[in-house]
Write a protein that holds these residues in place. Structure first.
Motif, PDB file in Angstrom:
ATOM      1  N   PHE A  16       1.216  -1.157   0.119  1.00 17.71           N
ATOM      2  CA  PHE A  16      -0.077   0.073  -0.536  1.00 17.71           C
ATOM      3  C   PHE A  16       1.141   1.193   0.441  1.00 17.71           C
ATOM      4  O   PHE A  16       1.802   1.330   0.861  1.00 17.71           O
ATOM      5  CB  PHE A  16      -1.343   0.095   1.597  1.00 17.71           C
ATOM      6  CG  PHE A  16      -1.765  -0.962   1.252  1.00 17.71           C
ATOM      7  CD1 PHE A  16      -2.439  -1.625   0.422  1.00 17.71           C
ATOM      8  CD2 PHE A  16      -2.113  -2.170   2.592  1.00 17.71           C
ATOM      9  CE1 PHE A  16      -3.287  -2.366   0.315  1.00 17.71           C
ATOM     10  CE2 PHE A  16      -2.679  -2.768   2.708  1.00 17.71           C
ATOM     11  CZ  PHE A  16      -3.297  -2.856   1.420  1.00 17.71           C
ATOM     12  N   SER A  17       0.462   2.284  -0.801  1.00 22.49           N
ATOM     13  CA  SER A  17       1.345   3.409  -0.584  1.00 22.49           C
ATOM     14  C   SER A  17       0.163   4.252   0.362  1.00 22.49           C
ATOM     15  O   SER A  17      -0.606   3.643   1.578  1.00 22.49           O
ATOM     16  CB  SER A  17       0.998   4.447  -1.287  1.00 22.49           C
ATOM     17  OG  SER A  17      -0.806   4.800  -1.863  1.00 22.49           O
ATOM     18  N   ALA A  22      -4.465   4.740   4.030  1.00 21.16           N
ATOM     19  CA  ALA A  22      -5.369   6.060   4.598  1.00 21.16           C
ATOM     20  C   ALA A  22      -7.478   5.757   4.076  1.00 21.16           C
ATOM     21  O   ALA A  22      -7.827   6.026   4.363  1.00 21.16           O
ATOM     22  CB  ALA A  22      -5.092   7.183   4.107  1.00 21.16           C
ATOM     23  N   GLU A  23      -7.232   5.501   2.487  1.00 20.31           N
ATOM     24  CA  GLU A  23      -8.274   5.287   2.208  1.00 20.31           C
ATOM     25  C   GLU A  23      -9.056   4.353   2.684  1.00 20.31           C
ATOM     26  O   GLU A  23     -10.317   4.061   2.914  1.00 20.31           O
ATOM     27  CB  GLU A  23      -8.275   5.232   0.784  1.00 20.31           C
ATOM     28  CG  GLU A  23      -7.797   6.284  -0.112  1.00 20.31           C
ATOM     29  CD  GLU A  23      -8.336   6.054  -1.740  1.00 20.31           C
ATOM     30  OE1 GLU A  23      -8.202   4.931  -2.002  1.00 20.31           O
ATOM     31  OE2 GLU A  23      -7.829   7.254  -2.640  1.00 20.31           O
ATOM     32  N   SER A  28      -6.567  10.524   6.837  1.00 18.24           N
ATOM     33  CA  SER A  28      -6.151  11.175   5.387  1.00 18.24           C
ATOM     34  C   SER A  28      -4.651  11.301   5.365  1.00 18.24           C
ATOM     35  O   SER A  28      -4.339   9.724   6.105  1.00 18.24           O
ATOM     36  CB  SER A  28      -5.372  12.607   5.676  1.00 18.24           C
ATOM     37  OG  SER A  28      -4.769  12.527   7.037  1.00 18.24           O
ATOM     38  N   ARG A  29      -4.079  10.944   3.764  1.00 18.76           N
ATOM     39  CA  ARG A  29      -2.733  10.710   3.636  1.00 18.76           C
ATOM     40  C   ARG A  29      -1.506  10.964   4.602  1.00 18.76           C
ATOM     41  O   ARG A  29      -1.035  10.566   5.025  1.00 18.76           O
ATOM     42  CB  ARG A  29      -2.316  10.828   2.575  1.00 18.76           C
ATOM     43  CG  ARG A  29      -0.775   9.891   1.742  1.00 18.76           C
ATOM     44  CD  ARG A  29      -0.372  11.065   1.165  1.00 18.76           C
ATOM     45  NE  ARG A  29       0.422  12.276   1.212  1.00 18.76           N
ATOM     46  CZ  ARG A  29       1.018  12.935   2.044  1.00 18.76           C
ATOM     47  NH1 ARG A  29       1.827  12.554   3.385  1.00 18.76           N
ATOM     48  NH2 ARG A  29       0.843  14.633   2.162  1.00 18.76           N
ATOM     49  N   LEU A  50      -5.886  -0.657  11.383  1.00 19.34           N
ATOM     50  CA  LEU A  50      -5.290  -1.273  11.516  1.00 19.34           C
ATOM     51  C   LEU A  50      -4.432  -2.899  11.491  1.00 19.34           C
ATOM     52  O   LEU A  50      -3.381  -3.590  10.401  1.00 19.34           O
ATOM     53  CB  LEU A  50      -3.673  -0.607  11.527  1.00 19.34           C
ATOM     54  CG  LEU A  50      -3.766   0.438  11.648  1.00 19.34           C
ATOM     55  CD1 LEU A  50      -2.342   1.665  12.023  1.00 19.34           C
ATOM     56  CD2 LEU A  50      -3.222   1.134   9.949  1.00 19.34           C
ATOM     57  N   SER A  51      -5.041  -3.457  12.345  1.00 18.73           N
ATOM     58  CA  SER A  51      -4.822  -5.019  12.875  1.00 18.73           C
ATOM     59  C   SER A  51      -5.258  -5.995  12.002  1.00 18.73           C
ATOM     60  O   SER A  51      -4.609  -6.932  11.717  1.00 18.73           O
ATOM     61  CB  SER A  51      -4.765  -5.136  14.102  1.00 18.73           C
ATOM     62  OG  SER A  51      -6.082  -5.100  15.148  1.00 18.73           O
ATOM     63  N   VAL A  52      -6.788  -5.161  11.826  1.00 23.18           N
ATOM     64  CA  VAL A  52      -7.226  -6.135  10.823  1.00 23.18           C
ATOM     65  C   VAL A  52      -6.715  -6.086   9.484  1.00 23.18           C
ATOM     66  O   VAL A  52      -6.798  -6.651   8.986  1.00 23.18           O
ATOM     67  CB  VAL A  52      -8.991  -5.561  11.067  1.00 23.18           C
ATOM     68  CG1 VAL A  52      -9.708  -6.945  10.220  1.00 23.18           C
ATOM     69  CG2 VAL A  52      -9.746  -6.186  12.487  1.00 23.18           C
TER      70      VAL A  52
END
Length: 189
Positions: A16-17, A22-23, A28-29, A50-52
């Protein structure tokens, strides 16, 4: 903080970027950038997302940060005890003169209470020093500033050695002076 490195590592390994991450978690980025550059910390909701997303446990994600947080809380408690000791002992010293001048011996009550509170904090600091194997104020300062406690101990040992030598020289000088003085006294029996 370890979390910033963990987020970046998991993000890059997932391909991921910052924008894509963020999306996916609805931030937000710039927020992702702030997390990765340690300018901010994700809240619990975002940590769960994040963990999921990264298919990892919260424990693995925040690995290392929990210990750092515990140390920060512990250090804040130790600072509070040190400041409490200093404040109450200084207040006791500053109030004893004026209060005894104005109230006589009854004026010792408030400074005595302040001194007792200061001693309570001093005992807490001493217990902390014993647990941390910290002996001098220089070591305390080094510990509090995350400095090199071992360097402070080495310096303490040098000072200790110097003081031991100075005491020996002083004792010999006093003994020699005493013997010289006794040699000049007129003795008559």
């Amino acid at each position: 903080m370890n979390l910033s490195k963990q987020i970046k590592k998991y993000r890059e390994s997932a391909g991921f970027s910052q924008e894509e991450l963020a999306e996916r978690i609805f931030v937000s980025r710039q927020t992702i950038s702030n997390w990765e550059n340690e300018r901010s910390y994700p809240d619990v909701h975002n940590l769960l997302l994040l963990s999921v997303l990264f298919d990892t446990t919260l424990d693995e994600l925040v690995k290392g940060d929990v210990e750092m947080m515990k140390k920060t809380v512990k250090r804040a408690e130790e600072d509070k005890d040190t400041y409490g000791m200093l404040i109450f002992l200084v207040l006791a010293m500053l109030t004893v003169g004026p209060l005894t001048a104005f109230f006589g011996q009854k004026g010792l009550i408030l400074p005595g209470i302040l001194w007792l509170i200061g001693m309570y904090y001093a005992l807490k600091v001493e217990r902390w020093k014993k647990r941390q194997d910290v002996r001098t104020y220089r070591e305390i300062v080094a510990y509090m500033e995350n400095g090199d406690v071992e360097a402070a101990r080495a310096k303490r040992n040098k000072v200790k050695d110097f003081l031991a030598k100075a005491v020996i020289v002083l004792v010999f000088a006093l003994v020699a002076g005493l013997l010289a003085w006794l040699g000049h006294l007129p003795f008559s029996f």
